[in-house]
Design an enzyme around this catalytic site. Sequence first.
Site, PDB file in Angstrom:
ATOM      1  N   LYS A   1       0.838  -1.199   0.000  1.00 55.31           N
ATOM      2  CA  LYS A   1       0.000   0.000   0.000  1.00 55.31           C
ATOM      3  C   LYS A   1       0.874   1.250   0.000  1.00 55.31           C
ATOM      4  O   LYS A   1       1.733   1.413   0.850  1.00 55.31           O
ATOM      5  CB  LYS A   1      -0.920  -0.013   1.220  1.00 55.31           C
ATOM      6  CG  LYS A   1      -1.837  -1.225   1.269  1.00 55.31           C
ATOM      7  CD  LYS A   1      -2.716  -1.245   2.501  1.00 55.31           C
ATOM      8  CE  LYS A   1      -1.918  -1.336   3.766  1.00 55.31           C
ATOM      9  NZ  LYS A   1      -2.758  -1.577   4.971  1.00 55.31           N
TER      10      LYS A   1
ATOM     11  N   THR B   1      -8.486   9.725   7.789  1.00 55.27           N
ATOM     12  CA  THR B   1      -8.102   8.449   7.174  1.00 55.27           C
ATOM     13  C   THR B   1      -7.896   7.351   8.217  1.00 55.27           C
ATOM     14  O   THR B   1      -7.251   6.347   7.959  1.00 55.27           O
ATOM     15  CB  THR B   1      -6.809   8.622   6.363  1.00 55.27           C
ATOM     16  OG1 THR B   1      -5.782   9.166   7.214  1.00 55.27           O
ATOM     17  CG2 THR B   1      -7.028   9.553   5.173  1.00 55.27           C
TER      18      THR B   1
ATOM     19  N   GLY C   1      -8.396   4.138  10.059  1.00 55.04           N
ATOM     20  CA  GLY C   1      -9.013   2.866   9.708  1.00 55.04           C
ATOM     21  C   GLY C   1      -8.889   2.467   8.259  1.00 55.04           C
ATOM     22  O   GLY C   1      -9.515   1.494   7.832  1.00 55.04           O
ATOM     23  N   THR C   2      -8.070   3.164   7.472  1.00 51.13           N
ATOM     24  CA  THR C   2      -7.981   2.829   6.048  1.00 51.13           C
ATOM     25  C   THR C   2      -7.430   1.420   5.835  1.00 51.13           C
ATOM     26  O   THR C   2      -7.933   0.666   4.998  1.00 51.13           O
ATOM     27  CB  THR C   2      -7.103   3.840   5.293  1.00 51.13           C
ATOM     28  OG1 THR C   2      -5.861   4.010   6.008  1.00 51.13           O
ATOM     29  CG2 THR C   2      -7.791   5.179   5.161  1.00 51.13           C
ATOM     30  N   GLY C   3      -6.388   1.055   6.580  1.00 49.90           N
ATOM     31  CA  GLY C   3      -5.806  -0.270   6.404  1.00 49.90           C
ATOM     32  C   GLY C   3      -6.756  -1.376   6.798  1.00 49.90           C
ATOM     33  O   GLY C   3      -6.889  -2.394   6.092  1.00 49.90           O
ATOM     34  N   CYS C   4      -7.435  -1.192   7.928  1.00 52.22           N
ATOM     35  CA  CYS C   4      -8.428  -2.174   8.376  1.00 52.22           C
ATOM     36  C   CYS C   4      -9.537  -2.313   7.339  1.00 52.22           C
ATOM     37  O   CYS C   4      -9.971  -3.421   6.996  1.00 52.22           O
ATOM     38  CB  CYS C   4      -9.035  -1.742   9.701  1.00 52.22           C
ATOM     39  SG  CYS C   4      -7.849  -1.489  11.035  1.00 52.22           S
TER      40      CYS C   4
END
Length: 266
Positions: free
Chosen positions: A175, A207, A209-212
Amino acid sequence: MTAAIALTIAGSDSGGGAGIQADLKTFSALGTYGASVITALTAQNTRAVTLVEPASPAMIAAQMVAVFDDLDVRAVKLGMLGDGPAITAVAQGLAGRPMPVVLDPVMVAKSGDSLLADGAVTALRERMLPLATLLTPNLPEAGRLLGCAPARTEAEMADQAAALRAMGPRAVLMKGGHAEGPLCTDLLVTANGITRLTAPRQATRNTHGTGCTLSAAIAAGLAQGMDLVAAVQLAHRYLQGAIRAADDLGVGSGHGPVHHFHAVWG
């Protein structure tokens, strides 16, 4: 109709923007039934994490047995695992189970607070990476897993993804959110080659929580029977929409969450 079921194994975010809460919102927004195994409780909001209390390995194992004994889980998303004993419990609970596993190697919260004990990185490498259908690190996480500096170019991203694949996961999604430039580029690296996903970099601080959210969206697609490339493309589109609408929420005074229900709330 029988609902597709995905399981998230992760920590709880009391602010609701990341972790178990973000995963269940994402599953629901994408038409997938969500089950959960909580690995840790966190006291956090959009500004900081103030306390982390891990669940016992016995409790993690018991939750996994309860879910798998009754629910037809089609995909698993792994998030915050916290420490070595939790990683061991999860690895033992997943052993021999054939469903795809999406591993988001959560190490640091958006606020900068650590969510993975230093001594647990080795356990994550040795116990979890070989179980992963897909590993979804951001650039700092990839560097930490490899013991090197974060990638700065797409060529370095591809090289690090190949090095991570050699550690066990069947595919790696690098990412590019921590890189610079007007475009954000992610690279999906599989045995069949590289799929490049790009989007304009959006000007928002919301942003959290974007990875979750991205890894949960991939798991939702896999639970519905999509192949990996299609599931990653779906998740990429969904997350970009959630980021574009994030400022409409107005949640908290720090790094607010993305808008998981941007296509539902109207």
